[in-house]
Design a protein around this motif. Structure first.
Motif, PDB file in Angstrom:
ATOM      1  N   ARG A 265      -2.902  -8.083  14.578  1.00 17.75           N
ATOM      2  CA  ARG A 265      -3.794  -8.483  15.678  1.00 17.75           C
ATOM      3  C   ARG A 265      -4.906  -9.401  15.172  1.00 17.75           C
ATOM      4  O   ARG A 265      -5.246 -10.394  15.822  1.00 17.75           O
ATOM      5  N   GLY A 268      -4.017 -13.013  14.772  1.00 21.70           N
ATOM      6  CA  GLY A 268      -3.889 -13.783  16.002  1.00 21.70           C
ATOM      7  C   GLY A 268      -5.137 -14.568  16.351  1.00 21.70           C
ATOM      8  O   GLY A 268      -5.072 -15.600  17.035  1.00 21.70           O
ATOM      9  N   ASP A 269      -6.295 -14.122  15.887  1.00 19.91           N
ATOM     10  CA  ASP A 269      -7.577 -14.810  16.142  1.00 19.91           C
ATOM     11  C   ASP A 269      -8.554 -14.417  15.040  1.00 19.91           C
ATOM     12  O   ASP A 269      -9.441 -13.592  15.251  1.00 19.91           O
TER      13      ASP A 269
END
Length: 306
Positions: A265, A268-269
């Motif tokens: 996760r 992802g950013d």
């Protein structure tokens, strides 16, 4: 408008809240936790060396870590004026050169307390102070390069406190398993330090501080941070299994598995989720440290079973 004597004194002397902000108590947790891990992994009963344990926690957290924060804020005051102008020095709450004076006083106090814990601990404290000053202060300024600077902090925040604690509890150099896991968790902390660099990419770029996000870009730096955090833990899992501590190995492996889900996760950013992953992933990381410490304690207390 008349300026009172009280107002002049307030400008010349930092208030207690400014001193506390400079020393950043929230940052004391990692070395204090590592020191606690070292105490537990030594296998010694706390009652046998309570004073050494208590003084060591004080040394690792408020003194040595507090010193490193003061040193860093003083020599980073120009960068902080760009990245975080509300910090205690660029905001003016820490007047004049008091940031530097407090860093020096804290260094002397750290050496005084370390001397009470024996020559081996004193040498370790000197090494920690050298890394703290070398990280931020010229001519070395290790933090100018993310690979070198983060390695210095990881070793001083995790490896040194762990090994120092075991030494303080026994009066001897720690056994090889303690040295190995202390070093591995210090290496893994390199990745943790990289997470802190995502919030200051703009200022670091302007000041030519080559953190990993500046050197390699946010996405590549995030991958490096995850790999550097994961591989030492995976090695610890293997070592615990090799040392006939299967339940501890399984627990650390499970914590690592959850971290890897969180890592996906985070990737992802990286910029947007660095703070989130720092809270979640680091919490799982340090929990694994304590599980490992109890495993080493079990092996020390029951060598025929470990």
């Amino acid at each position: 408008m008349e300026i009172t004597r009280t107002e002049i004194l307030r400008r010349d002397w930092p208030g207690p809240s400014a001193v506390l902000a400079l020393l950043k108590p929230i940052t004391w947790f990692p070395p204090m936790w590592a020191y606690a891990c070292g105490v537990i992994s030594s296998g010694q009963p706390l009652s046998a060396a309570f004073i050494a344990a208590a003084l060591g926690v004080l040394l690792a957290g408020p003194l040595l870590c507090g010193t490193s924060q003061a040193v860093n804020d003083w020599f980073d005051r120009h960068v902080d004026a760009i990245n975080e102008p509300d910090r205690v020095i660029p905001s003016g709450r820490m007047p004049g050169r008091w940031g530097l004076y407090i860093a020096i006083l804290m260094s002397l106090l750290s050496m005084a307390v370390a001397s009470l814990l024996g020559p081996l601990v004193f040498i370790a404290a000197l090494a920690g102070l050298a890394l703290a000053w070398g990280y931020s202060a010229p001519p070395f300024r290790f933090k100018q390069n993310g690979w070198i600077g983060n390695a210095a902090v990881g070793l001083s925040y995790e490896t040194l406190p762990w090994i120092t604690a075991a030494t303080a509890m026994t009066g001897l150099m720690p056994a090889n398993p303690i040295l190995m896991v202390g070093l591995l968790y210090g290496i893994g902390a390199h990745g943790i330090l990289t997470l802190n660099d995502f919030k200051s990419i703009r200022g670091d770029s302007e000041m030519k501080i080559s953190t990993l996000p500046v050197l390699h870009g946010a996405q590549a730096a995030a991958r490096i941070a995850c790999i550097v955090m994961a591989l030492p833990q995976l090695t610890v899992v293997g070592l615990l299994a090799y040392w006939s501590l299967p339940y501890h190995a399984l627990a650390v492996g499970g914590l690592l598995a959850v971290q890897m889900v969180c890592m996906r996760r985070f990737l992802g950013d990286p910029v947007g989720r660095a703070v989130w992953y720092s809270a979640v992933g680091v919490g799982l990381y340090v929990t694994g440290m304590m599980v490992t410490a109890f495993g080493l304690r079990y092996a020390a207390l029951y060598p025929s079973l470990g």
